[in-house]
Design a protein around this motif. Structure first.
Motif, PDB file in Angstrom:
ATOM      1  N   MET A   9      21.029 -15.442  13.796  1.00 54.78           N
ATOM      2  CA  MET A   9      22.200 -14.790  13.220  1.00 54.78           C
ATOM      3  C   MET A   9      21.926 -15.436  11.763  1.00 54.78           C
ATOM      4  O   MET A   9      22.098 -14.714  10.513  1.00 54.78           O
ATOM      5  CB  MET A   9      23.307 -15.094  12.962  1.00 54.78           C
ATOM      6  N   GLY A  13      20.208 -13.815   8.029  1.00 55.36           N
ATOM      7  CA  GLY A  13      21.779 -13.205   7.203  1.00 55.36           C
ATOM      8  C   GLY A  13      20.744 -13.964   5.376  1.00 55.36           C
ATOM      9  O   GLY A  13      21.232 -13.393   4.709  1.00 55.36           O
ATOM     10  N   ARG A  14      20.613 -15.191   6.151  1.00 56.45           N
ATOM     11  CA  ARG A  14      19.244 -15.230   4.952  1.00 56.45           C
ATOM     12  C   ARG A  14      18.021 -14.125   4.103  1.00 56.45           C
ATOM     13  O   ARG A  14      17.994 -13.773   3.731  1.00 56.45           O
ATOM     14  CB  ARG A  14      17.950 -16.857   5.036  1.00 56.45           C
ATOM     15  N   ALA A  17      20.723 -11.385   1.987  1.00 52.88           N
ATOM     16  CA  ALA A  17      20.671 -11.752   1.570  1.00 52.88           C
ATOM     17  C   ALA A  17      19.593 -12.197  -0.470  1.00 52.88           C
ATOM     18  O   ALA A  17      19.605 -11.689  -1.074  1.00 52.88           O
ATOM     19  CB  ALA A  17      21.114 -13.706   1.551  1.00 52.88           C
ATOM     20  N   TRP A  51      28.553  -8.840  14.814  1.00 53.72           N
ATOM     21  CA  TRP A  51      28.948  -8.912  13.500  1.00 53.72           C
ATOM     22  C   TRP A  51      29.385  -7.761  12.486  1.00 53.72           C
ATOM     23  O   TRP A  51      28.591  -7.182  12.687  1.00 53.72           O
ATOM     24  CB  TRP A  51      27.413  -9.751  13.092  1.00 53.72           C
ATOM     25  N   VAL A  53      27.119  -6.243   8.459  1.00 52.05           N
ATOM     26  CA  VAL A  53      26.787  -6.750   6.891  1.00 52.05           C
ATOM     27  C   VAL A  53      27.747  -5.510   5.900  1.00 52.05           C
ATOM     28  O   VAL A  53      27.310  -4.887   6.239  1.00 52.05           O
ATOM     29  CB  VAL A  53      25.270  -5.735   7.491  1.00 52.05           C
ATOM     30  N   ALA A  61      25.255  -9.891   3.098  1.00 50.56           N
ATOM     31  CA  ALA A  61      25.819 -10.600   3.675  1.00 50.56           C
ATOM     32  C   ALA A  61      25.868 -10.414   5.193  1.00 50.56           C
ATOM     33  O   ALA A  61      26.658  -8.948   5.169  1.00 50.56           O
ATOM     34  CB  ALA A  61      26.836 -11.536   3.066  1.00 50.56           C
ATOM     35  N   LEU A  62      25.132 -10.976   6.130  1.00 50.56           N
ATOM     36  CA  LEU A  62      25.691 -11.262   7.201  1.00 50.56           C
ATOM     37  C   LEU A  62      26.900 -12.216   7.761  1.00 50.56           C
ATOM     38  O   LEU A  62      27.185 -12.993   7.223  1.00 50.56           O
ATOM     39  CB  LEU A  62      24.540 -11.801   8.332  1.00 50.56           C
ATOM     40  N   VAL A  63      27.786 -11.543   8.311  1.00 50.92           N
ATOM     41  CA  VAL A  63      29.256 -12.177   8.344  1.00 50.92           C
ATOM     42  C   VAL A  63      29.158 -12.120   9.902  1.00 50.92           C
ATOM     43  O   VAL A  63      29.624 -10.944  10.704  1.00 50.92           O
ATOM     44  CB  VAL A  63      30.324 -11.702   8.101  1.00 50.92           C
ATOM     45  N   ASP A  64      29.369 -13.180  11.268  1.00 53.78           N
ATOM     46  CA  ASP A  64      28.787 -13.066  12.217  1.00 53.78           C
ATOM     47  C   ASP A  64      30.544 -13.096  12.657  1.00 53.78           C
ATOM     48  O   ASP A  64      30.774 -13.323  13.868  1.00 53.78           O
ATOM     49  CB  ASP A  64      28.179 -14.714  12.872  1.00 53.78           C
TER      50      ASP A  64
END
Length: 133
Positions: A9, A13-14, A17, A51, A53, A61-64
């Motif tokens: 995750m 996410g990195r 972003a 999750w 995006v 951003a990826l939000v878990d």
């Protein structure tokens, strides 16, 4: 790193972003995409991983731990999601076979094909370091 693990995750996410092509493709877009995977091994609560995006004018951003409603939602069991994420199975084929469920505003899929392709390209970089068990 294992698919859907906290490390995965964070890496996904990195990648999302920090990708310049994705930033450019989403510079005029606000969109929330949710992914739900059921039956994931080693995950509490019946193995459900969820999750989002979030895209906000070039910021991705990826939000878990999703907090809001998604514009578009993809749901699949773990084997199907892992096959799609590994590149072994096309999402379109999984959808036609009834293995991938899609909810929300389906017109977004056609209107933003370039964005979805760029997300896939960005996550392909993470795919090379991922195990799909």
């Amino acid at each position: 790193m294992r698919y859907l693990s906290p490390e995965w995750m964070a890496a996904a996410g990195r990648a999302l972003a920090n990708d310049g092509d994705l930033r450019a493709a989403t510079s005029e877009l606000t969109l929330t995409i949710e992914q739900v995977v059921t039956g994931a091994p080693g995950v509490p609560d019946g193995g459900t991983v969820r999750w989002q995006v979030t895209i906000d004018h070039g910021r991705v951003a990826l939000v878990d731990r999703p907090a809001g409603a998604a514009d578009l939602r993809f749901s699949a069991d773990h084997p199907t999601a892992a096959q799609i994420a590994s590149g072994e199975l096309a999402a379109q084929r999984a959808f036609v076979e009834g293995r991938l469920r899609v909810g929300g505003d389906l017109s977004l899929l056609t209107r933003h094909q370039r964005v979805f392709a760029t997300i896939d390209d960005t996550l392909a970089k993470v795919r090379t370091e991922t195990t799909f068990d």
